[in-house]
Write a protein that holds these residues in place. Structure first.
Motif, short mmCIF file in Angstrom:
data_model
loop_
_atom_site.label_atom_id
_atom_site.label_comp_id
_atom_site.label_asym_id
_atom_site.label_seq_id
_atom_site.Cartn_x
_atom_site.Cartn_y
_atom_site.Cartn_z
N ASP A 108 0.86 -1.18 0.00
CA ASP A 108 0.00 0.00 0.00
C ASP A 108 0.90 1.24 0.00
O ASP A 108 1.71 1.42 0.90
N ASN A 109 0.76 2.09 -1.01
CA ASN A 109 1.59 3.29 -1.08
C ASN A 109 0.91 4.51 -0.45
O ASN A 109 1.41 5.63 -0.54
N GLY A 110 -0.23 4.31 0.18
CA GLY A 110 -0.92 5.41 0.84
C GLY A 110 -1.73 6.29 -0.10
O GLY A 110 -2.27 7.30 0.31
N LYS A 111 -1.81 5.90 -1.38
CA LYS A 111 -2.53 6.70 -2.35
C LYS A 111 -3.66 5.88 -2.96
O LYS A 111 -3.54 4.68 -3.11
N ASP A 134 -3.77 11.32 -1.71
CA ASP A 134 -2.76 10.80 -0.79
C ASP A 134 -3.38 10.77 0.60
O ASP A 134 -3.66 11.82 1.19
N THR A 135 -3.61 9.58 1.13
CA THR A 135 -4.30 9.44 2.42
C THR A 135 -3.45 9.94 3.59
O THR A 135 -4.00 10.26 4.63
N ARG A 136 -2.14 10.02 3.40
CA ARG A 136 -1.27 10.48 4.49
C ARG A 136 -1.25 12.00 4.58
O ARG A 136 -1.32 12.56 5.67
N THR A 137 -1.14 12.68 3.44
CA THR A 137 -1.03 14.14 3.44
C THR A 137 -2.35 14.83 3.13
O THR A 137 -2.44 16.05 3.27
N ARG A 138 -3.33 14.06 2.66
CA ARG A 138 -4.64 14.58 2.24
C ARG A 138 -4.53 15.55 1.06
O ARG A 138 -5.38 16.40 0.86
N TYR A 148 2.90 7.78 -8.71
CA TYR A 148 2.14 6.69 -8.10
C TYR A 148 3.06 5.48 -8.10
O TYR A 148 2.90 4.52 -8.84
N ASP A 149 4.13 5.59 -7.27
CA ASP A 149 5.17 4.58 -7.23
C ASP A 149 4.70 3.34 -6.48
O ASP A 149 3.93 3.43 -5.52
N LEU A 150 5.15 2.19 -6.95
CA LEU A 150 4.79 0.90 -6.35
C LEU A 150 6.05 0.19 -5.89
O LEU A 150 7.00 0.07 -6.66
N GLU A 151 6.03 -0.24 -4.66
CA GLU A 151 7.17 -0.93 -4.08
C GLU A 151 6.77 -2.35 -3.72
O GLU A 151 5.66 -2.60 -3.27
N ALA A 152 7.73 -3.26 -3.91
CA ALA A 152 7.47 -4.67 -3.63
C ALA A 152 7.28 -4.89 -2.13
O ALA A 152 7.93 -4.25 -1.31
#
Length: 157
Positions: A108-111, A134-138, A148-152
């Motif tokens: 989950d990238n928070g977006k 962005d759920t973290r910064t609103r 919209y970066d995705l991390e493993a």
């Protein structure tokens, strides 16, 4: 007559930038980090509601065994209004689609991607069509849908 042709041409141009529902076409892009090649990986735009991923056969998907680096996906315009995510998944059943239960390999990238019917419908600052929230910064991105970066997901999670 010439004025009517100009008006018709301008009307056609204006409509071509909109979908059937009147929203502009959009694409989302980002970087892929930490994914190993040759895993039968795919990208999918999936519904995200109440903490669950959902999919239907009309949503954009990319299957690539060697999925690494960056990506750009054209977002669909024929899906219900709501919240969505881009995920990296392993196409375990080799059907070319994300199927519920297949391993989601991105964290989950928070977006969330927001497909909105009208301005401020789901989140303050969102506009008609596609947005990133962005759920973290609103913060809301309304025009350039990038980063919209995705991390493993780390092994063992």
């Amino acid at each position: 007559m010439q004025k009517m042709l100009i008006v018709a041409a301008l009307g056609t141009l204006a409509l071509s930038s909109c979908s059937v529902f009147g929203t502009r076409s959009a694409a989302v892009s980002g970087q892929l980090k930490g994914f190993s090649a040759n895993q039968n990986l795919g990208l999918a735009v999936v519904g995200f509601n109440n903490g669950q991923y959902t999919n239907d056969s009309t949503q954009v998907q990319v299957i690539d065994k060697f999925l690494t680096g960056g990506y750009t996906l054209t977002l669909p315009r024929d899906v219900p209004y709501g919240t969505y995510r881009v995920i990296v998944f392993r196409d375990a059943n080799n059907d070319g689609r994300y199927t519920a239960g297949e391993p989601v390999l991105s964290r989950d990238n928070g977006k969330v991607l927001v497909y909105s019917q009208r301005d401020n419908a789901l989140f303050a600052g969102s506009t008609v069509g596609w947005n990133i929230y962005d759920t973290r910064t609103r913060q809301v991105q309304t025009t350039l849908l990038n980063n919209y970066d995705l991390e493993a997901v780390a092994a063992g999670q």
